[in-house]
Design a protein around this motif. Structure first.
Motif, PDB file in Angstrom:
ATOM      1  N   UNK A 139      -6.605   3.574  -0.930  1.00 52.86           N
ATOM      2  CA  UNK A 139      -6.454   2.921  -2.076  1.00 52.86           C
ATOM      3  C   UNK A 139      -5.720   3.713  -3.179  1.00 52.86           C
ATOM      4  N   UNK A 140      -6.039   5.131  -3.419  1.00 55.41           N
ATOM      5  CA  UNK A 140      -5.560   5.976  -4.132  1.00 55.41           C
ATOM      6  C   UNK A 140      -3.922   6.194  -3.914  1.00 55.41           C
ATOM      7  N   UNK A 141      -3.619   6.154  -2.623  1.00 56.61           N
ATOM      8  CA  UNK A 141      -2.167   6.409  -2.533  1.00 56.61           C
ATOM      9  C   UNK A 141      -1.544   5.123  -3.098  1.00 56.61           C
ATOM     10  N   UNK A 142      -2.118   3.707  -2.753  1.00 57.91           N
ATOM     11  CA  UNK A 142      -1.365   2.695  -3.242  1.00 57.91           C
ATOM     12  C   UNK A 142      -1.276   2.627  -4.825  1.00 57.91           C
ATOM     13  N   UNK A 143      -2.233   2.984  -5.241  1.00 58.39           N
ATOM     14  CA  UNK A 143      -2.375   2.928  -6.748  1.00 58.39           C
ATOM     15  C   UNK A 143      -1.373   3.981  -7.552  1.00 58.39           C
ATOM     16  N   UNK A 144      -1.387   5.154  -7.041  1.00 57.77           N
ATOM     17  CA  UNK A 144      -0.484   6.082  -7.773  1.00 57.77           C
ATOM     18  C   UNK A 144       0.674   5.854  -7.452  1.00 57.77           C
ATOM     19  N   UNK A 145       1.184   5.706  -6.300  1.00 54.75           N
ATOM     20  CA  UNK A 145       2.721   5.189  -6.063  1.00 54.75           C
ATOM     21  C   UNK A 145       2.991   3.953  -6.924  1.00 54.75           C
ATOM     22  N   UNK A 146       2.089   3.030  -7.091  1.00 52.99           N
ATOM     23  CA  UNK A 146       2.477   1.910  -7.627  1.00 52.99           C
ATOM     24  C   UNK A 146       3.259   2.148  -9.150  1.00 52.99           C
ATOM     25  N   UNK A 147       2.845   3.180  -9.628  1.00 52.55           N
ATOM     26  CA  UNK A 147       3.309   3.373 -11.062  1.00 52.55           C
ATOM     27  C   UNK A 147       4.417   4.638 -11.089  1.00 52.55           C
ATOM     28  N   UNK A 148       5.083   4.859  -9.944  1.00 56.78           N
ATOM     29  CA  UNK A 148       6.023   6.304 -10.106  1.00 56.78           C
ATOM     30  C   UNK A 148       7.507   5.518 -10.363  1.00 56.78           C
TER      31      UNK A 148
END
Length: 346
Positions: A139-148
């Motif tokens: 979930x953290x990987x999905x969340x952080x990459x979503x706003x790159x």
């Protein structure tokens, strides 16, 4: 003489009839007029004024008017008694209502507390639902990459943060991804070291690459080894390799080992020297079955994996892959635009 006796007898008979005392002795029959005069009580003779019927009626009315012990009470007393009874009943009802209200409040409080405890303990009662919430690293990987990726610009700071989150996910995947994770971590540190020296100049990826190029540290498209550009180039290639690997896990039609070989041949092997082309495939040969990968990325044991959990984890991987696709494409475009696509083997 006989007339007098007859008259007295009539008087006594009348008294007996009016007073209801049958069987009263008639002394004059035994002792003559003298005995009667001496012993007979003086009694009223009401029938002489109206007859025996009128006297009986009068006495009956008087008896009805005379209050009897235990008889009917006056209406006022009855009304007062009723009012007092109603008052006592109302007081008891109020007391009982207050008591019942207190009991209801107390029991409601107990019920609320029990309900809260039940809600808190639901994850313990339903381990399946708990497992669905354990994909923290994914979930953290999905969340952080979503706003790159912000429009056409790549936020450098957010990109490095997302790479750190993804490293944690890769390390949870087991020994099969250990070498890939180590290589990615080395390149993240390389890019991060340069970025921290001038974060304002490298706010977005394009500005960071342009700033380095303007300083003349590269030799055309041959990048300086310790530059941020070199680190970012290999981070992109590593993510492209993992994109293809994770995409195969979503559908499960190909064994992860075969998917890893295919992805390596496409994204990494063209830029590896002889030694790395031997080491990397050997590490990829340890790829486990798809179910093992899915369970590890979901943060659960293999025996907890079922169709529902598998579906949820695969959906999260699909979201991550969908985020990477436009990001990697924009990333590569920036390198090609600036002439920084280093194709040398290492």
């Amino acid at each position: 003489m006989r007339d007098i006796r007859f008259l007295i007898s009539l008087l006594l008979i009348g008294k007996c009839i009016t007073e209801g005392a049958p069987g009263t002795p008639l002394p004059f029959l035994q002792g003559g007029p003298k005995c009667v005069a001496d012993s007979a009580p003086r009694i009223p003779v009401p029938f002489l004024r109206g007859g025996s019927t009128a006297a009986a009626r009068t006495m009956k009315i008087q008896q009805q008017r005379r209050p009897r012990k235990g008889g009917v009470k006056p209406i006022g007393i009855v009304v007062n008694k009723v009012k007092q009874g109603i008052g006592k009943l109302g007081g008891k009802i109020r007391h009982d209502t207050v008591h019942i209200g207190k009991n209801i409040g107390r029991e409601w409080g107990k019920l609320t507390t029990s309900a809260r405890r039940l809600v808190v303990n639901i994850p313990k009662i339903l381990p399946r639902r708990k497992s669905l919430k354990s994909c923290k690293k994914l979930d953290e990987a999905c969340h952080t990459f979503a706003s790159v990726l912000r429009g056409d610009e790549i936020d450098t700071s957010q990109l490095l943060k997302a790479c750190h989150a993804h490293l944690a996910l890769m390390k949870s995947g087991g020994s099969a991804l250990r070498l890939v994770a180590k290589d990615l971590e080395s390149n993240v540190h390389k890019a991060e070291k340069v970025f921290k020296k001038s974060p304002k100049d490298g706010k977005c990826l394009s500005s960071l690459l342009e700033c380095e190029k303007s300083r003349g540290i590269h030799n055309g498209n041959q990048l300086q080894e310790k530059s941020a550009a070199m680190g970012l180039l290999w981070i992109r290639r590593s993510l492209a390799f993992q994109l293809d690997l994770y995409a195969s896990l979503i559908h499960g039609q190909v064994h992860p080992r075969d998917a890893a070989y295919s992805a390596y041949s496409k994204h990494l092997s063209p830029f590896h020297g002889w030694a790395l082309r031997k080491v990397f495939p050997a590490s990829l040969s340890q790829m486990p079955d798809r179910q093992v990968f899915i369970a590890k990325f979901g943060g659960i044991d293999l025996d907890q994996l079922n169709a529902e959990v598998d579906k949820v984890i695969a959906k999260k991987l699909k979201a991550l892959v969908a985020t990477w696709d436009p990001l990697i494409s924009t990333w590569k475009d920036e390198f090609e635009r600036l002439g920084l696509e280093d194709t040398r083997r290492v």
